[in-house]
Write an enzyme that holds these catalytic residues in place. Structure first.
Site, mmCIF file in Angstrom:
data_model
loop_
_atom_site.group_PDB
_atom_site.id
_atom_site.type_symbol
_atom_site.label_atom_id
_atom_site.label_comp_id
_atom_site.label_asym_id
_atom_site.label_seq_id
_atom_site.Cartn_x
_atom_site.Cartn_y
_atom_site.Cartn_z
ATOM 1 N N ASP A 47 43.836 7.590 11.798
ATOM 2 C CA ASP A 47 42.437 6.776 11.208
ATOM 3 C C ASP A 47 43.134 5.169 11.063
ATOM 4 O O ASP A 47 43.901 4.777 11.277
ATOM 5 C CB ASP A 47 42.352 7.412 9.797
ATOM 6 C CG ASP A 47 40.952 7.285 9.399
ATOM 7 O OD1 ASP A 47 40.428 8.187 9.217
ATOM 8 O OD2 ASP A 47 40.643 6.074 9.053
ATOM 9 N N ASP A 73 42.881 2.608 15.820
ATOM 10 C CA ASP A 73 41.595 2.211 15.863
ATOM 11 C C ASP A 73 41.098 2.855 17.245
ATOM 12 O O ASP A 73 41.677 2.408 18.374
ATOM 13 C CB ASP A 73 41.401 0.743 16.031
ATOM 14 C CG ASP A 73 39.977 0.093 15.890
ATOM 15 O OD1 ASP A 73 39.002 0.959 16.233
ATOM 16 O OD2 ASP A 73 39.555 -0.819 15.509
ATOM 17 N N VAL A 74 39.973 3.764 17.082
ATOM 18 C CA VAL A 74 39.616 4.535 18.217
ATOM 19 C C VAL A 74 38.803 3.414 19.499
ATOM 20 O O VAL A 74 38.527 3.971 20.364
ATOM 21 C CB VAL A 74 38.583 5.683 18.120
ATOM 22 C CG1 VAL A 74 39.122 6.697 17.389
ATOM 23 C CG2 VAL A 74 37.366 5.312 17.336
ATOM 24 N N ASN A 100 36.878 13.007 16.077
ATOM 25 C CA ASN A 100 36.075 13.075 14.837
ATOM 26 C C ASN A 100 35.661 11.797 14.512
ATOM 27 O O ASN A 100 34.543 11.621 13.580
ATOM 28 C CB ASN A 100 36.905 13.899 13.987
ATOM 29 C CG ASN A 100 36.325 13.780 12.481
ATOM 30 O OD1 ASN A 100 35.411 14.428 12.078
ATOM 31 N ND2 ASN A 100 36.765 12.940 11.703
ATOM 32 N N TYR A 169 22.523 5.794 15.297
ATOM 33 C CA TYR A 169 23.439 6.819 15.277
ATOM 34 C C TYR A 169 22.958 7.774 16.068
ATOM 35 O O TYR A 169 23.723 8.348 16.785
ATOM 36 C CB TYR A 169 23.318 7.155 13.779
ATOM 37 C CG TYR A 169 24.294 8.569 13.405
ATOM 38 C CD1 TYR A 169 25.756 8.133 13.274
ATOM 39 C CD2 TYR A 169 23.958 9.545 13.053
ATOM 40 C CE1 TYR A 169 26.672 9.100 12.933
ATOM 41 C CE2 TYR A 169 24.671 10.393 12.861
ATOM 42 C CZ TYR A 169 26.121 10.478 12.790
ATOM 43 O OH TYR A 169 26.907 11.548 12.598
ATOM 44 N N LYS A 173 25.211 9.813 18.865
ATOM 45 C CA LYS A 173 25.406 11.203 19.053
ATOM 46 C C LYS A 173 24.879 11.760 20.265
ATOM 47 O O LYS A 173 25.519 12.794 20.611
ATOM 48 C CB LYS A 173 25.153 11.685 17.718
ATOM 49 C CG LYS A 173 26.095 11.160 16.597
ATOM 50 C CD LYS A 173 27.570 11.477 16.696
ATOM 51 C CE LYS A 173 28.469 10.945 15.557
ATOM 52 N NZ LYS A 173 29.783 11.345 15.612
ATOM 53 N N THR A 206 29.904 14.175 2.630
ATOM 54 C CA THR A 206 31.357 13.520 2.454
ATOM 55 C C THR A 206 30.755 11.903 2.349
ATOM 56 O O THR A 206 29.768 11.859 1.808
ATOM 57 C CB THR A 206 31.622 13.391 4.170
ATOM 58 O OG1 THR A 206 30.909 12.621 4.828
ATOM 59 C CG2 THR A 206 32.070 14.953 4.697
HETATM 60 N N1 LIG Z 1 29.055 13.852 7.141
HETATM 61 C C1 LIG Z 1 27.897 14.374 7.686
HETATM 62 O O1 LIG Z 1 27.031 14.695 7.245
HETATM 63 C C2 LIG Z 1 27.952 14.398 9.233
HETATM 64 C C3 LIG Z 1 27.304 15.077 10.070
HETATM 65 C C4 LIG Z 1 27.138 15.097 11.528
HETATM 66 C C5 LIG Z 1 28.173 14.605 12.027
HETATM 67 N N2 LIG Z 1 29.104 14.073 11.464
HETATM 68 C C6 LIG Z 1 30.275 13.384 12.015
HETATM 69 O O2 LIG Z 1 31.385 13.638 11.689
HETATM 70 C C7 LIG Z 1 32.492 12.755 11.811
HETATM 71 C C8 LIG Z 1 33.340 12.614 10.500
HETATM 72 O O3 LIG Z 1 32.243 12.172 9.485
HETATM 73 P P1 LIG Z 1 32.455 12.124 7.984
HETATM 74 O O4 LIG Z 1 31.151 12.477 7.359
HETATM 75 O O5 LIG Z 1 33.743 12.895 7.608
HETATM 76 O O6 LIG Z 1 32.705 10.639 7.541
HETATM 77 P P2 LIG Z 1 33.573 9.672 6.844
HETATM 78 O O7 LIG Z 1 33.031 8.571 6.637
HETATM 79 O O8 LIG Z 1 34.022 10.243 5.569
HETATM 80 O O9 LIG Z 1 35.075 9.662 7.552
HETATM 81 C C9 LIG Z 1 34.884 9.193 8.905
HETATM 82 C C10 LIG Z 1 36.419 8.798 9.103
HETATM 83 O O10 LIG Z 1 36.431 7.762 10.388
HETATM 84 C C11 LIG Z 1 37.173 6.611 10.031
HETATM 85 N N3 LIG Z 1 37.021 5.729 11.158
HETATM 86 C C12 LIG Z 1 35.962 4.786 11.201
HETATM 87 N N4 LIG Z 1 35.913 4.011 12.358
HETATM 88 C C13 LIG Z 1 37.353 4.303 12.686
HETATM 89 C C14 LIG Z 1 37.868 3.585 13.807
HETATM 90 N N5 LIG Z 1 37.158 2.677 14.561
HETATM 91 N N6 LIG Z 1 38.964 4.277 14.349
HETATM 92 C C15 LIG Z 1 39.438 5.182 13.763
HETATM 93 N N7 LIG Z 1 39.025 5.875 12.562
HETATM 94 C C16 LIG Z 1 37.873 5.404 12.067
HETATM 95 C C17 LIG Z 1 37.130 6.281 8.742
HETATM 96 O O11 LIG Z 1 38.166 5.567 8.165
HETATM 97 C C18 LIG Z 1 36.998 7.609 7.958
HETATM 98 O O12 LIG Z 1 38.344 8.229 7.506
HETATM 99 C C19 LIG Z 1 31.761 11.695 12.515
HETATM 100 O O13 LIG Z 1 31.825 11.540 13.710
HETATM 101 C C20 LIG Z 1 30.292 11.878 11.961
HETATM 102 O O14 LIG Z 1 29.387 11.074 12.790
HETATM 103 C C21 LIG Z 1 29.105 13.858 9.972
#
Ligand SMILES: NC(=O)c1ccc[n+]([C@@H]2O[C@H](COP(=O)([O-])OP(=O)(O)OC[C@H]3O[C@@H](n4cnc5c(N)ncnc54)[C@H](O)[C@@H]3O)[C@@H](O)[C@H]2O)c1
Length: 275
Positions: A47, A73-74, A100, A169, A173, A206
Site C-alpha cells: 500500500d 505505489d501501484v 485491489n 471511475y 473499472k 469502506t
Molecule cells: N468499497 C466499494 O464500495 C467498492 C465497490 C466496488 C469496487 N471497489 C474496489 O475495491 C478496491 C478496494 O476498495 P476499498 O473500498 O477497500 O477502498 P479504500 O479507499 O478503503 O482502500 C483503497 C486502498 O488502496 C490504497 N491505494 C490508493 N492508491 C494507491 C496507490 N497508488 N498504490 C498503492 N495503494 C494505493 C489506499 O491507500 C487504500 O489503502 C478498489 O479497487 C475499489 O475500486 C470498492
C-alpha cells in the site's frame, strides 16, 4: 490439486500458497488479506500507506497468520518489479495476486478535471496492468516463482452500470473488466497455467464507499447522507454487503476450487445488476 478440487474440505484451502494483495492497508484489501491468511496462505500486503499496511500485517501475524508488508505505489513500474521480487524472496514463491488498490472521485463530466480523470486511470488501470505484468512474469514457467497461479482484479458494479458523477471511475473499472479477459486468454493460450478473473462489488461501506455517499450529497444529487444511504439500500435488493462478501469470492477464485475458472466476472452486489 486434482484430488483437493474434488474434496470440498480442502478445495478452498491455500496452505503453502503465497498471496500478494495491493492496497491492503484498509477496507476490502485488508479483509481479503485476512481471509486468505485464515485459509492458510502467506500474505504479502502492499500500500502507499506504509504504517497502516504494516499495522494490518501485524494484526494478521497476531492472529496466527503469516504476513509481511511493503510500501508500494501501484502506478510506479519499478516499485512493482521490486515488490513482487520481495514477496517471492520473503515467502519463497508467488501463487496469487489480488490487484485491489484503487481510487474513486466523483465529479460531473462537465466539471471534472482532466488531471483527476488521468489519476484515476493511472491508479486503477495502469496499476492493474503493471501488477499483471510483474506477477505473470514471476508465476509463468521459468519465472522467479514459476508455479502457475491465480490473479484476481477488483473491478466494480460500476463496470456494468452507469452512475452519475462516476464517469472516470466507471471508465477505469470497465477497462479492468476487459483487460482481465484479455489477460486470461493470453495466459491460457501461452500455457502459463495462470488464471485471471475479476470481481465486481456493489457499494460496500469502506472509506471509499462512504466517500461515494458523501459525493452524491456534494454533487447535489440527494439532499443529505441519510437519503444517499436509503438510495444505496434500494440499489441492492439484498441490502448492503460487507467486505467479507467480497473476500470470500476472492478466496474461491484464488483456490483450487476455481481451477477451471478464468476470464470470468463475479458480481457481488446483492442483486443490484440483476434489476
Ligand atoms: N468499497 C466499494 O464500495 C467498492 C465497490 C466496488 C469496487 N471497489 C474496489 O475495491 C478496491 C478496494 O476498495 P476499498 O473500498 O477497500 O477502498 P479504500 O479507499 O478503503 O482502500 C483503497 C486502498 O488502496 C490504497 N491505494 C490508493 N492508491 C494507491 C496507490 N497508488 N498504490 C498503492 N495503494 C494505493 C489506499 O491507500 C487504500 O489503502 C478498489 O479497487 C475499489 O475500486 C470498492
Amino acid at each position: 490439486m486434482g484430488i483437493a478440487a474434488n474434496d470440498p474440505t480442502r478445495a478452498f484451502r491455500l496452505d503453502g500458497k503465497v498471496a500478494f494483495i495491493s492496497g491492503a492497508a484498509q477496507g476490502l484489501g485488508a479483509q481479503i488479506a485476512q481471509t486468505l491468511a485464515a485459509a492458510g496462505a502467506s500474505v504479502f500486503l502492499s500500500d502507499v500507506q506504509a504504517e497502516a499496511v504494516e499495522k494490518t500485517a501485524a494484526a494478521i501475524r497476531q492472529a496466527g497468520g503469516k504476513a509481511a508488508s511493503i510500501r508500494h505505489d501501484v502506478t510506479v513500474e519499478a516499485e512493482w518489479d521490486a515488490a513482487i521480487a520481495k514477496a517471492v524472496s520473503t515467502f519463497g514463491g508467488l501463487d496469487i495476486l489480488v490487484n485491489n488498490a484503487g481510487v474513486e472521485d466523483m465529479a460531473l463530466i462537465t466539471e471534472a478535471s482532466l488531471e483527476t480523470f488521468k489519476r484515476i486511470q493511472d491508479i486503477n488501470v495502469t496499476g492493474t496492468f503493471l501488477g499483471l505484468k510483474y506477477a505473470i512474469r514471476a508465476m509463468r514457467p521459468g519465472g522467479a516463482a514459476g508455479n502457475s497461479g491465480s490473479i484476481i482484479n477488483l473491478s466494480s458494479l460500476a463496470a456494468m452500470i452507469g452512475v452519475t458523477g462516476l464517469s472516470a471511475y466507471c471508465a477505469s473499472k470497465g477497462a479492468v473488466r476487459s483487460m482481465t479477459k484479455a489477460a486470461a486468454i493470453e495466459c491460457a493460450q501461452l500455457g502459463t497455467g495462470i488464471r485471471v478473473n475479476s470481481v465486481h462489488p456493489g457499494v460496500i461501506k469502506t472509506a471509499m464507499g462512504n466517500h461515494l455517499l458523501e459525493g452524491f450529497v456534494r454533487l447535489g444529487l440527494v439532499p443529505d447522507l441519510a437519503t444517499a444511504e436509503a438510495a444505496m439500500g434500494q440499489l441492492h435488493p439484498l441490502g448492503m454487503g460487507e467486505p467479507a462478501d467480497v473476500a470470500n469470492a476472492v478466496l474461491y477464485l484464488a483456490s483450487g476450487a476455481a481451477r477451471w475458472t478464468t476470464g470470468a466476472e463475479i458480481v457481488l452486489d446483492g442483486g443490484a445488476a440483476a434489476q
